[in-house]
Design an enzyme around this catalytic site. Structure first.
Site, PDB file in Angstrom:
ATOM      1  CB  THR A  65      -0.908   0.042   1.248  1.00 14.73           C
ATOM      2  OG1 THR A  65      -0.077  -0.022   2.412  1.00 14.73           O
ATOM      3  CG2 THR A  65      -1.911  -1.097   1.269  1.00 14.73           C
ATOM      4  CB  SER A  66       4.395   1.676   0.430  1.00 13.02           C
ATOM      5  OG  SER A  66       5.082   2.732   1.013  1.00 13.02           O
ATOM      6  NE  ARG A  67       3.675   7.165  -3.493  1.00  8.51           N
ATOM      7  CZ  ARG A  67       2.544   7.207  -2.799  1.00  8.51           C
ATOM      8  NH1 ARG A  67       1.853   6.103  -2.598  1.00  8.51           N
ATOM      9  NH2 ARG A  67       2.095   8.337  -2.317  1.00  8.51           N
TER      10      ARG A  67
ATOM     11  CG  HIS B 206      -2.920   5.728  -4.713  1.00  6.05           C
ATOM     12  ND1 HIS B 206      -1.689   6.013  -5.236  1.00  6.05           N
ATOM     13  CD2 HIS B 206      -2.873   6.193  -3.432  1.00  6.05           C
ATOM     14  CE1 HIS B 206      -0.941   6.621  -4.336  1.00  6.05           C
ATOM     15  NE2 HIS B 206      -1.647   6.741  -3.223  1.00  6.05           N
TER      16      HIS B 206
ATOM     17  CD  GLU C 202      -0.351   4.855  -8.195  1.00  7.06           C
ATOM     18  OE1 GLU C 202      -0.261   3.782  -7.602  1.00  7.06           O
ATOM     19  OE2 GLU C 202      -0.668   5.924  -7.646  1.00  7.06           O
TER      20      GLU C 202
ATOM     21  CG  PHE D 120      -5.678   8.613   0.251  1.00  5.00           C
ATOM     22  CD1 PHE D 120      -5.607   7.955  -0.959  1.00  5.00           C
ATOM     23  CD2 PHE D 120      -6.408   9.797   0.316  1.00  5.00           C
ATOM     24  CE1 PHE D 120      -6.230   8.465  -2.099  1.00  5.00           C
ATOM     25  CE2 PHE D 120      -7.037  10.322  -0.806  1.00  5.00           C
ATOM     26  CZ  PHE D 120      -6.948   9.644  -2.017  1.00  5.00           C
TER      27      PHE D 120
HETATM   28  P1  NAD Z   1       6.773   7.347   7.633  1.00  6.91           P
HETATM   29  O1  NAD Z   1       7.766   8.355   7.143  1.00  6.91           O
HETATM   30  O2  NAD Z   1       6.098   7.570   8.949  1.00  6.91           O
HETATM   31  O3  NAD Z   1       7.486   5.909   7.709  1.00  6.91           O
HETATM   32  C1  NAD Z   1       8.336   5.432   6.705  1.00  6.91           C
HETATM   33  C2  NAD Z   1       9.345   4.510   7.371  1.00  6.91           C
HETATM   34  O4  NAD Z   1      10.175   3.957   6.349  1.00  6.91           O
HETATM   35  C3  NAD Z   1      10.271   5.226   8.351  1.00  6.91           C
HETATM   36  O5  NAD Z   1      10.298   4.548   9.599  1.00  6.91           O
HETATM   37  C4  NAD Z   1      11.619   5.168   7.679  1.00  6.91           C
HETATM   38  O6  NAD Z   1      12.729   5.059   8.616  1.00  6.91           O
HETATM   39  C5  NAD Z   1      11.479   3.904   6.862  1.00  6.91           C
HETATM   40  N1  NAD Z   1      12.498   3.791   5.826  1.00  6.91           N
HETATM   41  C6  NAD Z   1      13.194   4.779   5.203  1.00  6.91           C
HETATM   42  N2  NAD Z   1      14.084   4.239   4.350  1.00  6.91           N
HETATM   43  C7  NAD Z   1      13.933   2.896   4.443  1.00  6.91           C
HETATM   44  C8  NAD Z   1      14.591   1.812   3.817  1.00  6.91           C
HETATM   45  N3  NAD Z   1      15.569   2.011   2.932  1.00  6.91           N
HETATM   46  N4  NAD Z   1      14.213   0.564   4.140  1.00  6.91           N
HETATM   47  C9  NAD Z   1      13.237   0.361   5.059  1.00  6.91           C
HETATM   48  N5  NAD Z   1      12.580   1.364   5.686  1.00  6.91           N
HETATM   49  C10 NAD Z   1      12.939   2.608   5.385  1.00  6.91           C
HETATM   50  O7  NAD Z   1       5.732   7.175   6.469  1.00  6.91           O
HETATM   51  P2  NAD Z   1       4.236   6.619   6.579  1.00  6.91           P
HETATM   52  O8  NAD Z   1       3.316   7.753   6.854  1.00  6.91           O
HETATM   53  O9  NAD Z   1       4.231   5.429   7.460  1.00  6.91           O
HETATM   54  O10 NAD Z   1       3.994   6.205   5.067  1.00  6.91           O
HETATM   55  C11 NAD Z   1       4.637   5.067   4.506  1.00  6.91           C
HETATM   56  C12 NAD Z   1       4.398   5.058   3.014  1.00  6.91           C
HETATM   57  O11 NAD Z   1       3.004   4.866   2.758  1.00  6.91           O
HETATM   58  C13 NAD Z   1       4.709   6.392   2.330  1.00  6.91           C
HETATM   59  O12 NAD Z   1       6.042   6.420   1.946  1.00  6.91           O
HETATM   60  C14 NAD Z   1       3.792   6.426   1.151  1.00  6.91           C
HETATM   61  O13 NAD Z   1       4.520   5.960   0.021  1.00  6.91           O
HETATM   62  C15 NAD Z   1       2.707   5.427   1.496  1.00  6.91           C
HETATM   63  N6  NAD Z   1       1.348   6.023   1.539  1.00  6.91           N
HETATM   64  C16 NAD Z   1       0.392   5.442   0.773  1.00  6.91           C
HETATM   65  C17 NAD Z   1      -0.907   5.935   0.792  1.00  6.91           C
HETATM   66  C18 NAD Z   1      -1.999   5.280  -0.029  1.00  6.91           C
HETATM   67  O14 NAD Z   1      -3.098   5.846  -0.139  1.00  6.91           O
HETATM   68  N7  NAD Z   1      -1.772   4.110  -0.602  1.00  6.91           N
HETATM   69  C19 NAD Z   1      -1.224   7.045   1.604  1.00  6.91           C
HETATM   70  C20 NAD Z   1      -0.222   7.597   2.396  1.00  6.91           C
HETATM   71  C21 NAD Z   1       1.078   7.078   2.357  1.00  6.91           C
END
Ligand code: NAD
Length: 341
Positions: free
Chosen positions: A232-234, A295, A263, A298
């Site tokens: 659900t990240s990227r 997507h 996407e 959120f």
């Molecule tokens: P956040 O910044 O709170 O957490 C991200 C974590 O990833 C941090 O703990 C960071 O240390 C870690 N990180 C950084 N580099 C890394 C690496 N090389 N290997 C492993 N971990 C690493 O972010 P969040 O708010 O938890 O959001 C996470 C992701 O969710 C965002 O990056 C975004 O891409 C995605 N997101 C998706 C939606 C959606 O609708 N699908 C909505 C919001 C966010």
């Protein structure tokens, strides 16, 4: 302030107008995405409000700045679609909404896990067609299983809390060890150990050069046979072709994704009735054990309210000359461009 709002959907308008009632900014809504061709629509607007698929590149910024725009207002967290260097050079401020829906995203990931495991997406269709057979719907108890969480920031931690409630063992991987994850009983391990021992792997790290195609053929070789993979990240955290191969051999038992590398060509639009040209995406949709959402992780009322309020507060801060906590400043020393959104 007079604000040109791009990529407007009915829900954006509804939540932004509600939040704007006491603030009285002059919001003008445009449906098209912002790019070099549509930037002219914003002529004379000091602020331009954009979302994840708008292209705020140097050429677009030049057109905007030459016609009076001084502020880019992102109604999302990520800013990979904004050329910060160009914005800085042109004297254009950039603000964003750093966090709006960590619970919504984590809950959506759980929704994908439960649906895939118990085949709810298939059962829904079967029952509607009068097919009450259970063959092919066999799942497993989530209780007692191991969940590997990659990225234990806001969303990853909440997913850990929820899965702990299911009685799961938590393995974690992050460049930073979150004390709250440790307090929850999460065990930080290196990726090979997480891959080898997790029944479910869920991705919650940002997209950046170090995490691009984190799940590739080499990683898939190391996973437990039949693993469930959730993203659900990227989209580009996953090498989609490699995952398709893993699904074909059965090494990957199921896949739930809310994001997809290409996407921007598909998501947020109604393309029903059109011929989709993306063969990789189309192949993914043919697997019974793949669940894709567009997507929407959120997409909760709470998040849209939060996005709208923070967006309008950001505009007010800049308009009234206050320092805005959500301003993104160009940092030439930061070479690795973080690609989150
Ligand atoms: P956040 O910044 O709170 O957490 C991200 C974590 O990833 C941090 O703990 C960071 O240390 C870690 N990180 C950084 N580099 C890394 C690496 N090389 N290997 C492993 N971990 C690493 O972010 P969040 O708010 O938890 O959001 C996470 C992701 O969710 C965002 O990056 C975004 O891409 C995605 N997101 C998706 C939606 C959606 O609708 N699908 C909505 C919001 C966010």
């Amino acid at each position: 302030m007079k604000v040109a709002v791009f990529s407007t959907k009915a829900y954006d308008r509804q939540f932004l107008e509600a939040a704007n009632a006491p603030k009285q900014h002059d919001l003008v809504f445009f449906e098209p995405r912002l790019n070099q061709d549509t930037a002219i629509l914003a002529a004379g607007f000091p602020a331009v409000c954009v979302f994840v698929h708008d292209q705020v590149d140097a050429a677009t910024l030049e057109i905007l700045a030459s016609r009076g725009t001084r502020l880019i207002v992102l109604r999302c967290a990520g800013f990979n679609n904004v050329d910060l260097k160009a914005a800085n050079k042109l004297g254009v401020n950039v603000v964003r909404v750093p966090a709006y829906s960590p619970y919504g995203v984590a809950e959506h990931a759980v929704g994908l896990i439960l649906s895939l495991n118990r085949k709810i997406h298939r059962a829904y269709n079967r029952v509607r067609e009068g097919n009450f057979a259970l063959d092919g719907l066999l799942g497993f108890n989530i209780n007692g299983r191991t969940v590997g969480i990659i990225g234990t920031g806001k969303i990853g931690l909440i997913l850990g809390q929820i899965m702990k409630g299911f009685g799961c063992r938590l393995l974690a991987y992050d460049v930073y060890h979150n004390p709250e994850m440790l307090a929850l009983g999460g065990e930080y391990v290196e990726l090979p150990e997480l891959f080898a021992n997790s029944d479910i792997i869920s991705l919650h790290c940002p997209l950046m050069p170090q995490t691009h195609h984190l799940i590739n053929a080499e990683a898939i070789e190391q996973v437990k046979p039949g693993v469930m993979l959730i993203n659900t990240s990227r989209g580009a955290l996953i090498h989609t072709q490699a995952v398709i191969e893993g699904l074909k051999t059965g090494k990957i038992g199921s896949l739930g994704v809310d994001v997809y590398e290409q996407e921007s060509e598909l998501f947020f639009e109604d393309l029903s009735g059109e011929i989709i040209q993306d063969d990789i995406f189309q192949r993914l949709t043919t697997f019974p054990n793949v669940l894709i959402t567009g997507h929407q992780a959120f997409f909760t009322e709470d998040a849209l309210r939060n996005i709208a309020e923070t967006t309008l507060n950001n505009i007010a801060d800049i308009e009234q000359g206050r320092s805005c906590p959500n301003e993104i400043r160009y940092q030439p020393e930061v070479e690795a461009k973080v690609l989150v959104s």
